[in-house]
Design a protein around this motif. Sequence first.
Motif, PDB file in Angstrom:
ATOM      1  N   ALA A 139       0.763  -1.251   0.018  1.00 24.21           N
ATOM      2  CA  ALA A 139      -0.031   0.089   0.028  1.00 24.21           C
ATOM      3  C   ALA A 139       0.717   1.114  -0.065  1.00 24.21           C
ATOM      4  N   ASP A 140       2.140   1.102   0.064  1.00 22.09           N
ATOM      5  CA  ASP A 140       3.002   2.372   0.130  1.00 22.09           C
ATOM      6  C   ASP A 140       3.148   2.921  -0.975  1.00 22.09           C
ATOM      7  N   GLY A 141       2.893   2.506  -2.210  1.00 16.63           N
ATOM      8  CA  GLY A 141       3.128   2.882  -3.647  1.00 16.63           C
ATOM      9  C   GLY A 141       4.470   2.517  -4.058  1.00 16.63           C
ATOM     10  N   SER A 142       5.153   1.658  -3.418  1.00 13.90           N
ATOM     11  CA  SER A 142       6.570   1.102  -3.847  1.00 13.90           C
ATOM     12  C   SER A 142       6.700   0.012  -5.131  1.00 13.90           C
ATOM     13  N   GLY A 143       5.336  -0.592  -5.275  1.00 14.76           N
ATOM     14  CA  GLY A 143       5.492  -1.505  -6.349  1.00 14.76           C
ATOM     15  C   GLY A 143       5.812  -2.714  -6.050  1.00 14.76           C
ATOM     16  N   ASP A 144       5.972  -2.784  -4.741  1.00 13.18           N
ATOM     17  CA  ASP A 144       6.511  -4.212  -4.079  1.00 13.18           C
ATOM     18  C   ASP A 144       5.158  -5.049  -4.154  1.00 13.18           C
ATOM     19  N   VAL A 145       5.516  -6.528  -4.266  1.00  8.02           N
ATOM     20  CA  VAL A 145       4.160  -7.314  -4.094  1.00  8.02           C
ATOM     21  C   VAL A 145       4.848  -8.466  -3.097  1.00  8.02           C
ATOM     22  N   TYR A 146       3.924  -8.707  -2.020  1.00  7.88           N
ATOM     23  CA  TYR A 146       4.316  -9.781  -1.274  1.00  7.88           C
ATOM     24  C   TYR A 146       3.251 -11.129  -1.239  1.00  7.88           C
ATOM     25  N   PHE A 147       3.914 -12.050  -0.677  1.00 11.17           N
ATOM     26  CA  PHE A 147       3.101 -13.290  -0.347  1.00 11.17           C
ATOM     27  C   PHE A 147       2.411 -13.293   1.067  1.00 11.17           C
ATOM     28  N   ASP A 148       1.360 -13.576   1.266  1.00 10.98           N
ATOM     29  CA  ASP A 148       0.770 -13.442   2.740  1.00 10.98           C
ATOM     30  C   ASP A 148       0.821 -14.682   3.179  1.00 10.98           C
ATOM     31  N   TRP A 203       1.998  -3.536 -11.477  1.00  9.50           N
ATOM     32  CA  TRP A 203       2.378  -3.108 -10.402  1.00  9.50           C
ATOM     33  C   TRP A 203       3.095  -2.215 -10.286  1.00  9.50           C
ATOM     34  N   GLY A 204       3.990  -1.764 -11.351  1.00  8.04           N
ATOM     35  CA  GLY A 204       4.882  -0.985 -11.548  1.00  8.04           C
ATOM     36  C   GLY A 204       6.094  -1.804 -11.966  1.00  8.04           C
ATOM     37  N   ARG A 205       7.220  -0.911 -12.657  1.00  4.47           N
ATOM     38  CA  ARG A 205       8.395  -1.530 -13.084  1.00  4.47           C
ATOM     39  C   ARG A 205       9.194  -1.975 -11.747  1.00  4.47           C
ATOM     40  N   GLY A 206       9.983  -3.093 -12.112  1.00  3.38           N
ATOM     41  CA  GLY A 206      10.559  -3.657 -10.902  1.00  3.38           C
ATOM     42  C   GLY A 206      11.028  -5.236 -11.276  1.00  3.38           C
ATOM     43  N   ARG A 207      11.463  -6.112 -10.493  1.00  5.79           N
ATOM     44  CA  ARG A 207      12.332  -7.213 -10.647  1.00  5.79           C
ATOM     45  C   ARG A 207      11.753  -8.266  -9.832  1.00  5.79           C
TER      46      ARG A 207
END
Length: 474
Positions: A139-148, A203-207
Amino acid sequence: MTLRLYDTATAAVRDFAPVHPGKVGIYHCGLTVQGAPHVGHIYKEVVFDVLRRWLERSGYEVTVIANVTDIEDKILAKSAERGVPWWAHAYEFERELHWAYDVLGCRPPTYEPRATGHIPEMLELIEQLIERGHAYVAADGSGDVYFDVRSWPEYGALSHQKIDDMEAAEDADPRGKRDPRDFALWKGWTEATPRTASWPAPWGRGRPGWHIECSAMAGKYLGEEFDIHGGGLDLRFPHHENELAQSTAVGQKFARFWMHNALVTTAGEKMSKSMGNSAVVRNVVERVRPIELRYYLVQSHYRSVVEFSFEALDEAVKSFQRLEGFVDRATEVTGGTEPAAELPSDFTAAMDDDLGTPAAIAVLHNTIRDGNKLVADGDSDALREALAAVRGMLGVLGLDPLAEPWVSRTGGSDELTEVVDGLVKALLEQRQAARERKDYAAADAVRDRLKDLGVVVEDTPQGPRWSLVSTEGN
């Protein structure tokens, strides 16, 4: 006897039954190519090479997938320290990895996928996890995605842990996490890393995070259910635990067996570059022959810790040279024979018992002990049978000196080999002449000089024969 393997997930040795009769699919985690591989890294390659050889010897058609992690935080950090592009750094040490497992006689995988070549598969898997409620965008707009992790009740099954007993995951900035143990599936790009180390995503550019890479590649090449997933014991948690959670959370059955080889330690601690106690493969094989290093690793059971020391390595060299010496002498006497199609029952039973290489090697040495008694009597059916059995057993372990790749690695050109052979024979003729005139001091001097050069002379009924031994560390 049915092949039985230890399964980490059930913490038990179980009968092996493949998903598809007659075929075996294996995925074992390759290296993060951040630096030159040390003995601890290459141990896994040797273990799974022996597994593959035994399965093939047992009649299975084997597919081996071993990935290359060529995008990861450590690669980015180390390439930045060197001032080279991350992709060039990764490729340099990918080639070093290939050299290392080739020099130790490990067959290449059926396929070796790179993580950077499978971004679409990873994105698809992440999307499925989000849709099923097992992953979320930070939710912080970082583009990170996490497994819950709390969304998946079976999380911790592989490592036999409870979530509340686990430490926080350290693979991403914790600010966007719902739970500190949640782990990264996708890492949003920041200006602190090269833009080339990022890809577009919903979710945004990333790796990708490290764990999602293997889930995507294993599923792509081996399907939703396959036979064996393996790697070093240090990967059991969190890497393999996370792989299992991701893949099963989207409905895959994933691996039937989880195999983990124990670690190689130095002074009781895990061998690693960060500790400064690593024995880089390229350096070790300057001290001993690659086939001797392979024997050193094979002689231990794959689930037993290998305490690396050069003293232990030197003892293994002597042990292997006894095996090799019999093969050379018996081949000289008999003219040679092909490896046996049927192996001694005790050897087969040992290998079927969770790859029991220590017991298998004991059978080898017992066979050679009996075979050595036959050599002095000259050519015979019994000696040929012993040689064939020994070559067959050594072949399973990847140690037959008369088979590829070892037979082609003579250590020099054919011309140089002929010159050395001629010089040694000339000295041996001088030694024999000294013995005939009873000048034993001169004969011993020739023998001792050859020994100092690493040439050991053995007197046999067929005449003197010589062999090279390592003089390093003596």
